[in-house]
Design a protein around this motif. Structure first.
Motif, PDB file in Angstrom:
ATOM      1  N   TRP A 198       1.056  -1.233   0.181  1.00  0.00           N
ATOM      2  CA  TRP A 198      -0.392  -0.210  -0.050  1.00  0.00           C
ATOM      3  C   TRP A 198       1.164   1.380   0.552  1.00  0.00           C
ATOM      4  O   TRP A 198       0.123   2.239  -0.625  1.00  0.00           O
ATOM      5  N   LEU A 207       1.219   3.906  -2.727  1.00  0.00           N
ATOM      6  CA  LEU A 207       0.279   5.172  -2.653  1.00  0.00           C
ATOM      7  C   LEU A 207       1.916   6.232  -3.554  1.00  0.00           C
ATOM      8  O   LEU A 207       1.695   7.775  -4.329  1.00  0.00           O
ATOM      9  N   PRO A 249      -6.687  -1.330   3.542  1.00  0.00           N
ATOM     10  CA  PRO A 249      -5.434  -0.315   2.750  1.00  0.00           C
ATOM     11  C   PRO A 249      -5.171  -0.582   1.466  1.00  0.00           C
ATOM     12  O   PRO A 249      -5.325  -0.254   0.201  1.00  0.00           O
ATOM     13  N   ILE A 262      -6.603   1.275  -1.683  1.00  0.00           N
ATOM     14  CA  ILE A 262      -5.521   2.374  -2.306  1.00  0.00           C
ATOM     15  C   ILE A 262      -4.514   1.938  -3.417  1.00  0.00           C
ATOM     16  O   ILE A 262      -5.201   1.901  -4.244  1.00  0.00           O
ATOM     17  N   TRP A 265      -7.489   2.711  -6.450  1.00  0.00           N
ATOM     18  CA  TRP A 265      -7.572   3.911  -6.197  1.00  0.00           C
ATOM     19  C   TRP A 265      -6.743   4.130  -6.866  1.00  0.00           C
ATOM     20  O   TRP A 265      -6.383   4.744  -8.017  1.00  0.00           O
TER      21      TRP A 265
END
Length: 386
Positions: A154, A158, A235, A239, A242
């Motif tokens: 994760w 990010l 997460p 994530i 996303w």
């Protein structure tokens, strides 16, 4: 609990979409926590008895013979399925590690990496049992590594940032394709939440007295485990989806290419976790085989016999993994075909049979609704997989 199935959750989200994906993740977390609580409670629900194996609990619920016929084949499919998936996972992770650290090197077939990975279970399969210090150390190392590659998954996502051409629509365009992907994603999620097939064996290692039953410390451990599961799964799933949208791979680490050293480290963590998870699951198979030899055939297995049987089993899972080296496909297949029963359906059935909640009480309604809904989804998933 936190296993390689977590790496496929962003892909499952891509097949479901934001709304259904989040709903299924949350509902699965709640339902599996509830059925796990049932398993912990039923471990010593009958006075004077401890059900240390899944099939022993099934025999109490369904009868001596029927319990064996219903549960043992299913549990074997689950355990062998886990071992095959981890054999594929370990081999593919070694392959991706090799490709990441040496992208210019000659590509080597997945088959050879699966064989390299299998060399470790060939050795570790001869550890004594769940109670041994060596087995505990392997399990602890696997847990630490799973938390490590989850953090990398994760955090690296990010760091990479949302992709410029990201799309969140359904991958499939036809109605049939969308339905197929929906149930395929349910299988992926069922695999990720599967841990019920070993909970009784783990609880059996905890000392129990009438004034201090084992369900107390076991339930506290389950709560801590499920908090960690939530902190890992949500997460990574949310994530990962996303950042990559519906272009995410069935293994989130494959979508992450940089920083190369960090992704390579994550692959090695996956290998370490796969080794520990394979060891834990294979212990159940070895225990079953040796009990059959002892009780049914009246044959006391010696060390040479154990050596031969365990090596044959590891070789079998290796050969199947080489024949079907498909990470995403295996998650979906075993999740829908096997894990849904032992995780969602059987605990509710056994609770109704052993605890016998009052008709139309909250417990009665909860278990019947969970059983019927899970049974419907299981049948659809089985039909889809077949």
């Amino acid at each position: 609990m936190v296993g390689a199935g977590m790496l496929g959750l962003p892909f499952a989200m891509a097949e479901l979409g934001w709304g259904p994906g989040l709903a299924v993740l949350v509902l699965s977390w709640i339902m599996t926590l509830y059925t796990l609580w049932q398993m912990v409670e039923m471990h010593e629900m009958v006075p004077g008895k401890r059900f240390d194996r899944y099939h022993e609990l099934a025999q109490q619920a369904f009868g001596e013979k029927l319990g064996i016929y219903i549960v043992v084949p299913q549990q074997l499919i689950v355990v062998v399925g886990v071992n095959i998936v981890y054999m594929v996972t370990g081999g593919k992770s070694l392959q991706m590690f090799h490709h990441t650290v040496c992208s210019s090197c000659k590509k080597i077939k997945t088959t050879y990496f699966i064989m390299i990975f299998a060399s470790v279970p060939f050795v570790l399969s001869h550890l004594p049992n769940f109670n041994s210090t060596a087995s505990a150390c392997v399990s602890l190392a696997a847990a630490v590594m799973s938390l490590s590659y989850y953090t990398i998954a994760w955090s690296a996502s990010l760091h990479k940032g949302v992709q410029p051409d990201v799309q969140y629509g359904h991958v499939a365009k036809s109605t049939a394709g969308k339905v197929f992907n929906f149930f395929s994603a349910l299988g992926d999620i069922a695999f990720a939440y599967a841990g019920h097939h070993v909970v009784l064996e783990i609880q059996a290692t905890i000392p129990s007295k009438p004034e201090k039953p084992s369900k107390g410390p076991m339930w506290r451990g389950v709560v801590v485990a499920y908090i960690i599961v939530a902190l890992c799964y949500f997460p990574v799933a949310l994530i990962g989806y996303w950042i990559f949208g519906n272009s995410v791979e069935d293994n989130i680490l494959v979508s992450l290419e940089k920083p190369a050293w960090l992704i390579a480290l994550a692959y090695m963590f996956v290998v370490g976790h796969a080794i520990g998870s394979y060891q834990i699951s294979s212990m159940l198979v070895f225990d079953m085989i040796e009990k059959v030899l002892k009780r049914k055939l009246h044959f006391e297995p010696t060390q040479p016999h154990k050596f031969m049987v365990r090596n044959i089993y590891v070789a079998f899972t290796m050969l199947v993994a080489i024949s079907f080296p498909f990470f995403g496909g295996l998650l979906s297949f075993f999740g829908g075909f096997a894990f849904a029963l032992t995780t969602y359906i059987f605990p509710c059935m056994m609770w109704l049979a052993i605890y016998k909640p009052r008709s139309f009480s909250f417990s009665w309604w909860t278990n019947w609704v969970s059983f019927l809904l899970s049974n419907f989804l299981f049948n659809v998933l089985s039909f889809k997989d077949l």
